[in-house]
Write a protein that holds these residues in place. Structure first.
Motif, PDB file in Angstrom:
ATOM      1  N   LEU A 102       0.815  -1.216   0.000  1.00 39.23           N
ATOM      2  CA  LEU A 102       0.000   0.000   0.000  1.00 39.23           C
ATOM      3  C   LEU A 102       0.848   1.266   0.000  1.00 39.23           C
ATOM      4  CD1 LEU A 102      -2.916  -0.969   2.434  1.00 39.23           C
ATOM      5  CD2 LEU A 102      -2.819  -1.132  -0.058  1.00 39.23           C
ATOM      6  N   GLU A 103       1.944   1.264   0.761  1.00 36.10           N
ATOM      7  CA  GLU A 103       2.807   2.462   0.792  1.00 36.10           C
ATOM      8  C   GLU A 103       3.483   2.672  -0.562  1.00 36.10           C
ATOM      9  OE1 GLU A 103       3.818   4.701   3.279  1.00 36.10           O
ATOM     10  OE2 GLU A 103       3.223   3.787   5.180  1.00 36.10           O
ATOM     11  N   THR A 104       3.858   1.587  -1.213  1.00 32.17           N
ATOM     12  CA  THR A 104       4.471   1.705  -2.534  1.00 32.17           C
ATOM     13  C   THR A 104       3.466   2.239  -3.549  1.00 32.17           C
ATOM     14  OG1 THR A 104       5.969  -0.136  -2.049  1.00 32.17           O
ATOM     15  CG2 THR A 104       5.699   0.454  -4.356  1.00 32.17           C
ATOM     16  N   GLU A 105       2.234   1.763  -3.455  1.00 34.55           N
ATOM     17  CA  GLU A 105       1.191   2.267  -4.356  1.00 34.55           C
ATOM     18  C   GLU A 105       0.886   3.731  -4.079  1.00 34.55           C
ATOM     19  OE1 GLU A 105      -1.771   2.302  -7.361  1.00 34.55           O
ATOM     20  OE2 GLU A 105       0.037   1.127  -6.974  1.00 34.55           O
ATOM     21  N   ALA A 106       0.864   4.118  -2.809  1.00 36.15           N
ATOM     22  CA  ALA A 106       0.650   5.522  -2.458  1.00 36.15           C
ATOM     23  C   ALA A 106       1.769   6.389  -3.031  1.00 36.15           C
ATOM     24  CB  ALA A 106       0.578   5.686  -0.940  1.00 36.15           C
ATOM     25  N   MET A 107       3.009   5.904  -2.957  1.00 34.32           N
ATOM     26  CA  MET A 107       4.131   6.641  -3.525  1.00 34.32           C
ATOM     27  C   MET A 107       3.991   6.767  -5.043  1.00 34.32           C
ATOM     28  SD  MET A 107       6.930   8.305  -3.277  1.00 34.32           S
ATOM     29  CE  MET A 107       7.661   8.044  -1.661  1.00 34.32           C
ATOM     30  N   ARG A 108       3.583   5.677  -5.686  1.00 35.81           N
ATOM     31  CA  ARG A 108       3.417   5.708  -7.147  1.00 35.81           C
ATOM     32  C   ARG A 108       2.388   6.762  -7.548  1.00 35.81           C
ATOM     33  NH1 ARG A 108       0.203   3.994 -11.056  1.00 35.81           N
ATOM     34  NH2 ARG A 108      -1.298   3.100  -9.599  1.00 35.81           N
ATOM     35  N   GLU A 154      -1.568  11.645   1.287  1.00 40.61           N
ATOM     36  CA  GLU A 154      -2.441  12.744   0.849  1.00 40.61           C
ATOM     37  C   GLU A 154      -2.177  13.077  -0.611  1.00 40.61           C
ATOM     38  OE1 GLU A 154      -5.500  15.273   1.357  1.00 40.61           O
ATOM     39  OE2 GLU A 154      -4.668  14.201   3.089  1.00 40.61           O
ATOM     40  N   ALA A 155      -0.910  13.095  -0.984  1.00 42.28           N
ATOM     41  CA  ALA A 155      -0.541  13.435  -2.363  1.00 42.28           C
ATOM     42  C   ALA A 155      -0.996  12.369  -3.352  1.00 42.28           C
ATOM     43  CB  ALA A 155       0.973  13.626  -2.466  1.00 42.28           C
ATOM     44  N   SER A 156      -1.262  11.155  -2.861  1.00 38.77           N
ATOM     45  CA  SER A 156      -1.723  10.091  -3.761  1.00 38.77           C
ATOM     46  C   SER A 156      -3.093  10.397  -4.338  1.00 38.77           C
ATOM     47  CB  SER A 156      -1.775   8.751  -3.021  1.00 38.77           C
ATOM     48  OG  SER A 156      -2.907   8.675  -2.161  1.00 38.77           O
ATOM     49  N   GLY A 157      -3.858  11.215  -3.619  1.00 45.34           N
ATOM     50  CA  GLY A 157      -5.188  11.584  -4.089  1.00 45.34           C
ATOM     51  C   GLY A 157      -6.242  10.516  -3.875  1.00 45.34           C
ATOM     52  N   SER A 158      -5.883   9.430  -3.185  1.00 47.12           N
ATOM     53  CA  SER A 158      -6.817   8.320  -2.956  1.00 47.12           C
ATOM     54  C   SER A 158      -7.223   8.287  -1.486  1.00 47.12           C
ATOM     55  CB  SER A 158      -6.178   6.988  -3.345  1.00 47.12           C
ATOM     56  OG  SER A 158      -6.990   5.898  -2.947  1.00 47.12           O
TER      57      SER A 158
END
Length: 233
Positions: A102-108, A154-158
């Motif tokens: 999940l953290e990797t996806e948030a970073m992406r 937050e920056a992930s927008g999700s």
């Protein structure tokens, strides 16, 4: 990895990010203490005792108990009490492997949305972490660490991704072989490397580094498990 109340005087200026809701802050403190073995299997904890330590009312503590019970970490009892259930290596790995995904996806996703304002905010939070660690203020560094990760969520927008990650958050994953100051130095160095990679536009590498950052936290918690010589149930 310390089960204690936050010191209001140590809180640093993190106005640009929203901190975790109260129930998730309490869940994070308890989860970290259970994962690192500070709160032992079979130990009884109460709403009042936890509330006194974290400086919060019964309501967020009760909600945190229910969150951790749903994860299998607590067994709820009557009279505002809960019993800590056993933790295994497999449970620790499962927790962190989900966080890595999940953290990797948030970073992406955050990298896809990256702009000067987002990068500036993350850099400012990291600088506040540097100030906290240089002052030897572990509680303030813990807040900056949380803010760093939340800024990326937050920056992930999700909102869904952000919500899942908030429910999994367990703060600093410190093993018992290093001091809080040493751990803050390691964490800060890894955050800085992630930021530098983002600034260069190497977003794929930033995702890899985030995954490695969480994996190192997992290995840190597993070292606590091995040090205590606990056998998986």
């Amino acid at each position: 990895c310390v089960f204690r109340s936050g010191d209001k005087s140590s809180m640093i200026n993190l106005q640009k990010v929203q901190m975790l809701p109260a129930r998730e802050q309490v869940a994070s403190i308890l989860r970290s203490s259970i994962l690192c073995g500070e709160i032992a299997k079979g130990q009884s904890i109460t709403l009042d005792s936890v509330g006194d330590q974290v400086g919060m009312s019964r309501t967020p503590v009760r909600e945190a108990f229910h969150i951790l019970a749903s994860e299998g970490l607590l067994e709820l009892r009557q009279n505002r009490c809960a019993i800590v259930k056993g933790i295994s290596q497999e449970a620790i790995k499962d927790h962190y492997e989900i966080r890595i995904l999940l953290e990797t996806e948030a970073m992406r996703k955050a990298c896809q949305n990256m702009n000067g304002g987002i990068l500036k905010t993350i850099k400012e939070i990291n600088h506040q972490g540097w100030v906290a660690k240089e002052e030897g203020n572990t509680q303030a560094y813990n807040l900056a660490n949380q803010a760093f990760h939340m800024a990326i969520w937050e920056a992930s927008g999700s909102e869904k991704l952000k919500s899942f990650l908030a429910l999994l958050w367990n703060g600093l994953s410190m093993n018992k072989l290093v001091t809080a100051q040493e751990y803050a130095n390691i964490s800060y160095r890894e955050h800085t490397q992630i930021i530098e990679t983002i600034a260069k536009g190497d977003y794929d590498e930033a995702c890899v580094l985030m995954g490695e950052h969480i994996k190192r936290s997992m290995n840190s918690m597993l070292m606590n498990f091995a040090k205590e010589g606990v056998k998986a149930p």
